[in-house]
Design a protein around this motif. Structure first.
Motif, PDB file in Angstrom:
ATOM      1  N   SER A  25     -55.958  -3.102  59.927  1.00  0.00           N
ATOM      2  CA  SER A  25     -57.395  -3.061  60.209  1.00  0.00           C
ATOM      3  C   SER A  25     -57.660  -2.371  61.537  1.00  0.00           C
ATOM      4  N   ASN A  26     -58.782  -1.696  61.617  1.00  0.00           N
ATOM      5  CA  ASN A  26     -59.169  -1.035  62.855  1.00  0.00           C
ATOM      6  C   ASN A  26     -59.372  -2.061  63.957  1.00  0.00           C
ATOM      7  N   PRO A  27     -58.811  -1.845  65.133  1.00  0.00           N
ATOM      8  CA  PRO A  27     -58.984  -2.807  66.240  1.00  0.00           C
ATOM      9  C   PRO A  27     -60.469  -3.080  66.502  1.00  0.00           C
ATOM     10  N   GLY A  28     -60.786  -4.328  66.626  1.00  0.00           N
ATOM     11  CA  GLY A  28     -62.162  -4.707  66.904  1.00  0.00           C
ATOM     12  C   GLY A  28     -63.062  -4.712  65.689  1.00  0.00           C
ATOM     13  N   LYS A  29     -62.541  -4.311  64.524  1.00  0.00           N
ATOM     14  CA  LYS A  29     -63.357  -4.264  63.311  1.00  0.00           C
ATOM     15  C   LYS A  29     -62.689  -5.016  62.163  1.00  0.00           C
ATOM     16  N   VAL A  30     -61.880  -6.018  62.497  1.00  0.00           N
ATOM     17  CA  VAL A  30     -61.221  -6.783  61.439  1.00  0.00           C
ATOM     18  C   VAL A  30     -62.268  -7.507  60.610  1.00  0.00           C
ATOM     19  N   ASN A  31     -62.134  -7.404  59.293  1.00  0.00           N
ATOM     20  CA  ASN A  31     -63.093  -8.052  58.403  1.00  0.00           C
ATOM     21  C   ASN A  31     -62.526  -8.066  56.996  1.00  0.00           C
ATOM     22  N   ALA A  32     -63.153  -8.809  56.131  1.00  0.00           N
ATOM     23  CA  ALA A  32     -62.801  -8.876  54.717  1.00  0.00           C
ATOM     24  C   ALA A  32     -64.028  -9.348  53.966  1.00  0.00           C
ATOM     25  N   LEU A  33     -64.111  -9.014  52.692  1.00  0.00           N
ATOM     26  CA  LEU A  33     -65.278  -9.448  51.928  1.00  0.00           C
ATOM     27  C   LEU A  33     -64.916  -9.657  50.469  1.00  0.00           C
ATOM     28  N   LEU A  34     -65.782 -10.366  49.780  1.00  0.00           N
ATOM     29  CA  LEU A  34     -65.695 -10.547  48.338  1.00  0.00           C
ATOM     30  C   LEU A  34     -67.106 -10.683  47.809  1.00  0.00           C
ATOM     31  N   ASN A  35     -67.394  -9.962  46.699  1.00  0.00           N
ATOM     32  CA  ASN A  35     -68.743  -9.964  46.139  1.00  0.00           C
ATOM     33  C   ASN A  35     -68.877 -10.851  44.909  1.00  0.00           C
ATOM     34  N   GLY A  36     -67.834 -10.933  44.119  1.00  0.00           N
ATOM     35  CA  GLY A  36     -67.917 -11.722  42.894  1.00  0.00           C
ATOM     36  C   GLY A  36     -66.539 -12.093  42.397  1.00  0.00           C
ATOM     37  N   ALA A  37     -66.473 -13.131  41.586  1.00  0.00           N
ATOM     38  CA  ALA A  37     -65.189 -13.565  41.037  1.00  0.00           C
ATOM     39  C   ALA A  37     -65.409 -14.139  39.645  1.00  0.00           C
ATOM     40  N   GLU A  38     -64.496 -13.800  38.748  1.00  0.00           N
ATOM     41  CA  GLU A  38     -64.492 -14.377  37.404  1.00  0.00           C
ATOM     42  C   GLU A  38     -63.113 -14.962  37.127  1.00  0.00           C
ATOM     43  N   ILE A  39     -63.084 -16.217  36.724  1.00  0.00           N
ATOM     44  CA  ILE A  39     -61.845 -16.892  36.340  1.00  0.00           C
ATOM     45  C   ILE A  39     -61.920 -17.088  34.837  1.00  0.00           C
ATOM     46  N   ILE A  40     -61.038 -16.425  34.107  1.00  0.00           N
ATOM     47  CA  ILE A  40     -61.109 -16.393  32.649  1.00  0.00           C
ATOM     48  C   ILE A  40     -59.771 -16.832  32.077  1.00  0.00           C
ATOM     49  N   ARG A  41     -59.779 -17.875  31.297  1.00  0.00           N
ATOM     50  CA  ARG A  41     -58.542 -18.386  30.691  1.00  0.00           C
ATOM     51  C   ARG A  41     -58.104 -17.476  29.557  1.00  0.00           C
ATOM     52  N   ILE A  42     -56.831 -17.113  29.553  1.00  0.00           N
ATOM     53  CA  ILE A  42     -56.266 -16.328  28.455  1.00  0.00           C
ATOM     54  C   ILE A  42     -55.768 -17.314  27.410  1.00  0.00           C
ATOM     55  N   VAL A  43     -56.488 -17.398  26.301  1.00  0.00           N
ATOM     56  CA  VAL A  43     -56.171 -18.395  25.280  1.00  0.00           C
ATOM     57  C   VAL A  43     -54.909 -18.004  24.530  1.00  0.00           C
ATOM     58  N   SER A  44     -54.881 -16.779  23.993  1.00  0.00           N
ATOM     59  CA  SER A  44     -53.706 -16.289  23.273  1.00  0.00           C
ATOM     60  C   SER A  44     -54.014 -14.907  22.762  1.00  0.00           C
ATOM     61  N   SER A  45     -53.082 -14.356  21.991  1.00  0.00           N
ATOM     62  CA  SER A  45     -53.242 -13.020  21.434  1.00  0.00           C
ATOM     63  C   SER A  45     -53.517 -13.110  19.953  1.00  0.00           C
ATOM     64  N   VAL A  46     -54.427 -12.291  19.466  1.00  0.00           N
ATOM     65  CA  VAL A  46     -54.697 -12.235  18.030  1.00  0.00           C
ATOM     66  C   VAL A  46     -54.410 -10.845  17.475  1.00  0.00           C
ATOM     67  N   GLY A  47     -53.667 -10.052  18.219  1.00  0.00           N
ATOM     68  CA  GLY A  47     -53.281  -8.744  17.719  1.00  0.00           C
ATOM     69  C   GLY A  47     -54.238  -7.657  18.121  1.00  0.00           C
ATOM     70  N   GLU A  48     -53.821  -6.475  17.897  1.00  0.00           N
ATOM     71  CA  GLU A  48     -54.609  -5.319  18.289  1.00  0.00           C
ATOM     72  C   GLU A  48     -55.779  -5.118  17.349  1.00  0.00           C
ATOM     73  N   SER A  49     -56.828  -4.550  17.855  1.00  0.00           N
ATOM     74  CA  SER A  49     -57.986  -4.198  17.044  1.00  0.00           C
ATOM     75  C   SER A  49     -57.686  -2.967  16.225  1.00  0.00           C
ATOM     76  N   ASP A  50     -58.236  -2.935  15.016  1.00  0.00           N
ATOM     77  CA  ASP A  50     -58.076  -1.740  14.209  1.00  0.00           C
ATOM     78  C   ASP A  50     -58.919  -0.598  14.746  1.00  0.00           C
ATOM     79  N   GLY A  51     -59.940  -0.930  15.504  1.00  0.00           N
ATOM     80  CA  GLY A  51     -60.796   0.106  16.050  1.00  0.00           C
ATOM     81  C   GLY A  51     -60.260   0.654  17.339  1.00  0.00           C
ATOM     82  N   SER A  52     -60.655   1.834  17.683  1.00  0.00           N
ATOM     83  CA  SER A  52     -60.224   2.444  18.934  1.00  0.00           C
ATOM     84  C   SER A  52     -60.948   1.801  20.084  1.00  0.00           C
ATOM     85  N   LYS A  53     -60.275   1.707  21.267  1.00  0.00           N
ATOM     86  CA  LYS A  53     -60.892   1.150  22.461  1.00  0.00           C
ATOM     87  C   LYS A  53     -61.953   2.086  23.021  1.00  0.00           C
ATOM     88  N   LYS A  54     -61.774   3.330  22.814  1.00  0.00           N
ATOM     89  CA  LYS A  54     -62.705   4.300  23.367  1.00  0.00           C
ATOM     90  C   LYS A  54     -63.336   5.113  22.241  1.00  0.00           C
TER      91      LYS A  54
END
Length: 840
Positions: free
Chosen positions: A381-410
């Motif tokens: 960090s720049n001397p005299g300008k030490v800082n940190a921030l956070l704007n948002g957080a999401e905690i999401i439980r990974i239940v399990s996998s059900v396989g790939e989608s047949d559709g394209s992601k994009k």
């Protein structure tokens, strides 16, 4: 002629339309292809947040219901402020399903609204049932006793989505639901690649993320207010972070007045709304120096499972606090492990200030039931300008996998464009294709090499590695080359002692790394602490630990057996403490409760160790991280102070304090040290005072699950102490095992330790004297003479009478000379058994 002009102009308009669509995709609001909103058990539609929920009883046969036996019910006396969605429900008497046709495969949101009420025929608060989607279990044995929304995100690869409700308990059981949401999610909401898997031993990429099933646990607008679905393009609810902050005084709200600068490659409004990126928590530096270093920490309750429940942690950032680029550098920690070092948002957002960005991490839970997130200033960090921030957080439980989608992601955008323009000139398709490739290439670039964690450098000299960006600062005196060489242990010996770091031998973990139980060749049981690259503590703490523990020996300080620094490893080997940490004997473990006498003896032992640290040399040593997890117990319950990675030399004889950045653990941190960055041995005294109340009350120093006025143990206990009602909050296991006089002396001692100003706190010698007296009062009720109940230094006390010691012991000075400790010591002597005249 006019026809020719029209034909010639259309491709040009189409080109500009496609050009701006590709370059500025964020200006187009998201519209889900599939969008099913159901008002369950109702014959009418309901409009909520500008969205129309269709009643499932509006047509014969119940819209969307495909099978099973169910009935609509209504709340005869709905709460005045309840939404119209929650005034009716669909009750399932048998296994029943809703079926929705999927127009576009891929990621979908599924939200289930439960608002239990009592109908004349059904008490919805006792309904127990299971819910599955396309055969995959979402909820099992579920009961909604209070209003709750369950949100899931999953990849749908079929043309039909079936939500199935199965009551539990046979023919008498039933299930219910008040409202349903099933709608398409943006294709790139969750990407397959780019997430970091955080473990104790490594940080690696986690792949195939979008094929998982996710359940939202927490969605937090850090530094901001509550956001309702009306304020979110995906109709999500974001709640404030106030109740999750471990130390509120460490954070300060930051608010932007201008909207975020969205640009290609960063986060979109679908990742989080404007209001999330326009607010944040930053380091509160109002009462500290510009160079002060400390972390902002949030604790989020999660499912407690020693086997490990996996979570996706998405953190949102937008630099709304810097005046120019390249001013902000900070580190991210998850569960005390380094998740991302030297974050530079200027680089990650392609040199656009106040531009949104998010990071994905995958972590496993443990038995604590807490997922901890911290941000703090980077060492670059720049001397005299030490800082940190956070704007948002999401905690999401990974239940399990059900396989790939047949559709394209994009979406294959150039195919869609080609089908629209037909015979448009080839150069238009080529230009659009190039622009699309540029967009996808920038979509989620990996962090720069500079931000990746690097392997540790070898310990060239104890004062610090020439390659390290960190330094110990005010140096602890080196014990000399011979002193350290004698402690070196070959890596092969450490491997052998731990069966090549067998996971079954893990006995703990922390910011430095995993701790293993081991046995050396000579049969000595040891605890092996293995550092990991990118750990929170790292090289300086490794060096400090060796420097401190190679100088000192004391019965109540954990002994360093040796260390290893081969093959970029940083390993510390300690004497093995059979009974583990004091914390585990107080709460949250299988150990039987400690008696009051045991607790006093443990506190007395720890106080002796601390007193030796403070007075064993001209400057003394300040521990800086006294807490119940750093007080260990051997097989005889003898307590020893451990973990000296944050230790510092005390002030010189002509100084009153050491000026240094703030280090320590929230809940135990000296508020005066935090405000002024002036460290003295009285900072350890404050932390020890918190431990004293922790021992008495058998609860954590910080417990975010309690009511706000009870979260901080020190504040809560002091309020009861000052009212003379400390007995109201003691550990119930101590009922009948503690005398009033012993409790009073103990409470008074803890109260003095927690004085607001260090000059008003006792020395560790005073604390030790008072604890030994509290033990004596407990054992035989003996009363002291009036002058003995003073706050004078131990060396100034009159020589009338003696105080009985807990047990004989001997201590070793830094010069290696042992000093005998009798069981009957005059009050003119120092009770830590350091009988030299050099103590301060």
């Amino acid at each position: 002629m006019e026809t020719g002009t029209a034909v010639g102009f259309s491709p040009l308009l189409l080109f500009f339309f496609v050009f701006f669509t590709v370059l500025f995709p964020f200006s187009i609001p998201f519209t889900p292809t599939d969008n099913y909103l159901v008002h369950c058990g109702s014959t009418t539609n309901a409009t909520v947040d500008n969205r129309v929920f269709v009643g499932d009883s509006s047509k014969p046969g119940s819209l969307f219901l495909s099978e099973g036996r169910s009935v609509p019910v209504a709340d005869a006396n709905p709460p005045r402020n309840s939404t119209v969605l929650y005034r009716t429900a669909r009750v399932f008497r048998t296994a029943s399903s809703y079926r929705f046709r999927v127009g576009k495969t891929g990621l979908h949101f599924v939200r289930l609204h439960f608002f239990p009420f009592v109908d004349r025929n059904f008490d919805l608060t006792v309904a127990t049932f299971s819910v599955s989607v396309n055969g995959f279990s979402l909820l099992r044995g579920f009961r909604a006793e209070v209003a709750v929304i369950k949100e899931f995100i999953l990849n749908v690869g079929e043309e039909m989505l079936e939500l199935r409700f199965v009551p539990a308990g046979g023919s008498s059981g039933f299930g219910f639901v008040n409202a349903l949401e099933v709608f398409s999610a943006p294709d790139d909401l969750i990407l397959d690649d780019g997430a970091r898997k955080i473990t104790a031993s490594s940080t690696q990429e986690f792949r195939n993320l979008s094929s998982q099933v996710f359940q939202t646990v927490h969605r937090i607008n850090v530094g901001g207010s509550k956001l309702t679905p009306f304020n979110d393009t995906l109709w999500r609810t974001w709640i404030p972070d106030d109740d999750f902050l471990v130390l509120k005084s460490a954070a300060k709200r930051a608010v932007a007045t201008d909207p975020p600068n969205y640009q290609s490659g960063g986060a979109t409004k679908e990742d989080a709304p404007d209001n999330v990126y326009m607010t944040a928590q930053e380091m509160n530096r109002d009462n500290v120096t510009a160079f002060a270093r400390f972390n902002i920490t949030w604790d989020f309750p999660v499912e407690s499972d020693p086997g490990g429940v996996r979570y996706l942690v998405r953190l949102h950032f937008c630099d709304i606090i810097s005046q120019a680029l390249n001013q902000l550098y900070f580190d991210v920690y998850i569960n005390e492990y380094s998740a991302y070092s030297n974050v530079d948002l200027s680089v990650l957002t392609y040199h656009v200030l106040a531009s949104p960005y998010y990071m994905d991490f995958v972590v496993d839970s443990d038995s604590s039931g807490i997922l901890r997130i911290s941000v703090g200033p980077s060492e670059i960090s720049n001397p005299g300008k030490v800082n940190a921030l956070l704007n948002g957080a999401e905690i999401i439980r990974i239940v399990s996998s059900v396989g790939e989608s047949d559709g394209s992601k994009k979406k294959n955008l150039w195919v869609i464009i080609g089908s629209l323009v037909g015979s448009i000139a080839a150069f238009v398709i080529i230009v659009v294709g190039i622009l699309l490739c540029m967009r996808c290439g920038k979509a989620r670039q990996k962090p720069s090499a500079a931000s990746e964690s690097t392997a540790y450098t070898q310990l060239r000299v104890l004062g610090g590695s020439s390659h390290s960006k960190l330094s110990i600062g005010r140096a602890l005196a080196s014990p000399g080359a011979n002193g350290c060489l004698n402690l070196r242990i070959p890596f092969v010996d450490v491997q052998s002692a731990t069966s090549n770091f067998d996971k079954n031998l893990i006995i703990g973990s922390g910011g430095f790394g995993m701790v293993y139980k081991g046995v050396l060749k000579d049969g000595t049981k040891v605890a092996v602490k293995r550092g990991v690259p990118g750990s929170r503590q790292g090289l300086p703490e490794f060096q400090t630990e060796i420097t401190v523990l190679s100088k000192i020996r004391h019965l109540h300080l954990v002994s360093l057996i040796g260390y290893c620094e081969e093959q970029s490893e940083m390993i510390l080997v300690y004497e093995y403490m059979e009974k583990g940490s004091l914390k585990h004997h107080l709460y949250g473990s299988r150990y039987p409760p400690l008696s009051w006498k045991q607790r006093l003896e443990i506190c007395i032992g720890a106080a002796r160790g601390l007193h030796y640290l403070h007075t064993g040399s001209a400057q003394g040593i300040i521990h800086r991280d006294i807490k119940s997890t750093n007080i260990l117990l051997d097989e005889n319950y003898v307590s020893k102070v451990a973990d000296f990675g944050l230790s510092r030399s005390g002030p010189c004889l002509d100084e009153t304090h050491v000026s240094t950045g703030v280090k320590g653990s929230f809940g135990y941190l000296d508020p005066e040290y935090f405000r002024r960055q002036q460290l003295t041995d009285k900072s350890d005294v404050y932390s020890f005072g918190v431990v004293l109340f922790e021992v008495l009350c058998a609860r954590p120093a910080v417990d975010p699950m309690l009511a706000r006025e009870q979260v901080n143990l020190a504040e809560c206990a002091m309020q009861w102490q000052k009212k003379g009602m400390l007995s109201e909050i003691i550990d119930p296991h101590l009922a009948g095992d503690i005398s009033a006089s012993s409790l009073k002396k103990y409470g008074d001692t803890a109260e003095k330790c927690l004085a607001e100003y260090g000059m008003d706190r006792p020395s560790m010698g005073d604390v030790l004297w008072n604890l030994e007296y509290a033990l004596q009062l407990h054992e035989d009720g003996r009363q002291r003479e009036p002058q003995e109940d003073s706050d004078a230094d131990v060396a100034d006390l009159p020589t009338k009478g003696t105080v009985r010691k807990v047990q004989p012991q001997k201590a070793e000075t830094s010069e290696g000379d042992y000093v005998a400790a009798s069981s009957d010591v005059s009050t003119t002597q120092v009770f830590s058994q350091l009988l030299t005249s050099e103590g301060r």
